[in-house]
Structures are given as structure tokens and as C-alpha cells.
Design a protein around this motif. Structure first.
Motif, PDB file in Angstrom:
ATOM      1  N   LEU A 166       0.820  -1.212   0.000  1.00 45.16           N
ATOM      2  CA  LEU A 166       0.000   0.000   0.000  1.00 45.16           C
ATOM      3  C   LEU A 166       0.855   1.265   0.000  1.00 45.16           C
ATOM      4  O   LEU A 166       0.592   2.201  -0.759  1.00 45.16           O
ATOM      5  CB  LEU A 166      -0.938   0.001   1.208  1.00 45.16           C
ATOM      6  N   ASP A 167       1.901   1.313   0.813  1.00 40.31           N
ATOM      7  CA  ASP A 167       2.737   2.521   0.853  1.00 40.31           C
ATOM      8  C   ASP A 167       3.522   2.717  -0.442  1.00 40.31           C
ATOM      9  O   ASP A 167       3.698   3.845  -0.896  1.00 40.31           O
ATOM     10  CB  ASP A 167       3.657   2.512   2.064  1.00 40.31           C
ATOM     11  N   GLU A 168       3.977   1.643  -1.074  1.00 40.23           N
ATOM     12  CA  GLU A 168       4.659   1.764  -2.363  1.00 40.23           C
ATOM     13  C   GLU A 168       3.694   2.235  -3.447  1.00 40.23           C
ATOM     14  O   GLU A 168       4.053   3.040  -4.305  1.00 40.23           O
ATOM     15  CB  GLU A 168       5.273   0.426  -2.774  1.00 40.23           C
ATOM     16  N   GLY A 222      10.872   7.028  -9.165  1.00 38.53           N
ATOM     17  CA  GLY A 222      11.840   7.435  -8.134  1.00 38.53           C
ATOM     18  C   GLY A 222      11.275   7.285  -6.728  1.00 38.53           C
ATOM     19  O   GLY A 222      11.973   6.859  -5.809  1.00 38.53           O
ATOM     20  N   GLY A 223       9.995   7.621  -6.543  1.00 40.07           N
ATOM     21  CA  GLY A 223       9.361   7.446  -5.232  1.00 40.07           C
ATOM     22  C   GLY A 223       9.263   5.988  -4.841  1.00 40.07           C
ATOM     23  O   GLY A 223       9.524   5.618  -3.695  1.00 40.07           O
ATOM     24  N   TRP A 224       8.888   5.144  -5.800  1.00 39.13           N
ATOM     25  CA  TRP A 224       8.806   3.718  -5.515  1.00 39.13           C
ATOM     26  C   TRP A 224      10.188   3.143  -5.194  1.00 39.13           C
ATOM     27  O   TRP A 224      10.348   2.405  -4.228  1.00 39.13           O
ATOM     28  CB  TRP A 224       8.208   2.976  -6.715  1.00 39.13           C
ATOM     29  N   TRP A 225      11.170   3.502  -5.996  1.00 43.11           N
ATOM     30  CA  TRP A 225      12.519   2.978  -5.793  1.00 43.11           C
ATOM     31  C   TRP A 225      13.100   3.467  -4.459  1.00 43.11           C
ATOM     32  O   TRP A 225      13.694   2.684  -3.715  1.00 43.11           O
ATOM     33  CB  TRP A 225      13.412   3.405  -6.953  1.00 43.11           C
ATOM     34  N   GLY A 226      12.916   4.756  -4.151  1.00 42.96           N
ATOM     35  CA  GLY A 226      13.436   5.299  -2.897  1.00 42.96           C
ATOM     36  C   GLY A 226      12.777   4.672  -1.682  1.00 42.96           C
ATOM     37  O   GLY A 226      13.438   4.351  -0.691  1.00 42.96           O
ATOM     38  N   LYS A 284      12.935   0.878   2.906  1.00 49.25           N
ATOM     39  CA  LYS A 284      12.335  -0.217   3.658  1.00 49.25           C
ATOM     40  C   LYS A 284      13.141  -1.495   3.616  1.00 49.25           C
ATOM     41  O   LYS A 284      12.826  -2.434   4.344  1.00 49.25           O
ATOM     42  CB  LYS A 284      10.939  -0.519   3.107  1.00 49.25           C
ATOM     43  N   ALA A 285      14.173  -1.581   2.817  1.00 54.27           N
ATOM     44  CA  ALA A 285      14.913  -2.831   2.620  1.00 54.27           C
ATOM     45  C   ALA A 285      15.525  -3.329   3.925  1.00 54.27           C
ATOM     46  O   ALA A 285      16.259  -2.618   4.599  1.00 54.27           O
ATOM     47  CB  ALA A 285      16.009  -2.634   1.584  1.00 54.27           C
ATOM     48  N   GLY A 286      15.192  -4.553   4.294  1.00 51.84           N
ATOM     49  CA  GLY A 286      15.770  -5.175   5.473  1.00 51.84           C
ATOM     50  C   GLY A 286      15.187  -4.702   6.786  1.00 51.84           C
ATOM     51  O   GLY A 286      15.677  -5.057   7.851  1.00 51.84           O
TER      52      GLY A 286
END
Length: 95
Positions: A22-24, A50-54, A59-61
Motif C-alpha cells: 500500500l505505501d509503495e 523514483g518514489g517507488w525505488w526510494g 524499507k529494505a531489510g
């Protein structure tokens, strides 16, 4: 027709809209909608990517609620909308 009920394989999986959480999805839709409304569709698509990638890299890990915790800690009290928690600037609660 034998699978009348869908049983999730993992209970901790986040709810998805298409391929995104949802946030992505929100991080992609807001810049894209701005691009459409301002008639700069290519810029909107680039900002959405860019927003999705950032957000994906941020959020990674980490836990999925990590950004909510970061917002609670650094933003004003009413921004996050948590009513049952004390203000983040209070360090000593009792005594």
C-alpha cells in the motif's frame, strides 16, 4: 473449482495492490497523478518510479512499519495520528 477457500502461504505477508504494498502504491500514484494533472506525464512517471525505488530502498531489510516509527519520532505529534502513545519528546515517563 477444488480450491473454494484461499489459504495464504505466509501470514506475515503485507496486503498487496497489484505488485506493490500500500505505501509503495501511494508513493507511485501521487507523483503520477500530479504529472497527469499538471500535464507533465513523463516527469510524473519518473517521479513515481523514483518514489517507488526510494521507498523500496528505505524499507529494505527493515520492518514494514519502520517508516511509521520514523515519522512518529521526527514529525509533530498529530501527524501520525497515534492517540494512545505519549509525545515522542517525553523521555522520562514516571518518577
Amino acid at each position: 473449482m477444488t480450491d473454494k477457500y484461499v489459504i495464504p502461504a505466509r501470514l506475515d505477508d503485507p496486503e498487496l495492490i497489484g505488485l506493490w504494498t500500500l505505501d509503495e502504491f501511494i508513493a507511485m500514484v501521487v507523483p503520477f497523478a500530479w504529472g497527469i494533472l499538471s500535464q507533465h506525464i513523463v516527469i510524473g512517471i519518473l517521479l513515481a518510479f523514483g518514489g517507488w525505488w526510494g521507498l523500496r530502498k528505505a524499507k529494505a531489510g527493515r520492518a514494514s512499519s519502520w517508516l511509521l516509527h520514523l515519522a512518529y519520532w521526527h514529525l509533530p505529534g498529530g501527524f501520525v495520528g497515534l492517540r494512545a502513545t505519549p509525545p515522542s519528546f517525553l523521555r522520562v515517563m514516571a518518577g
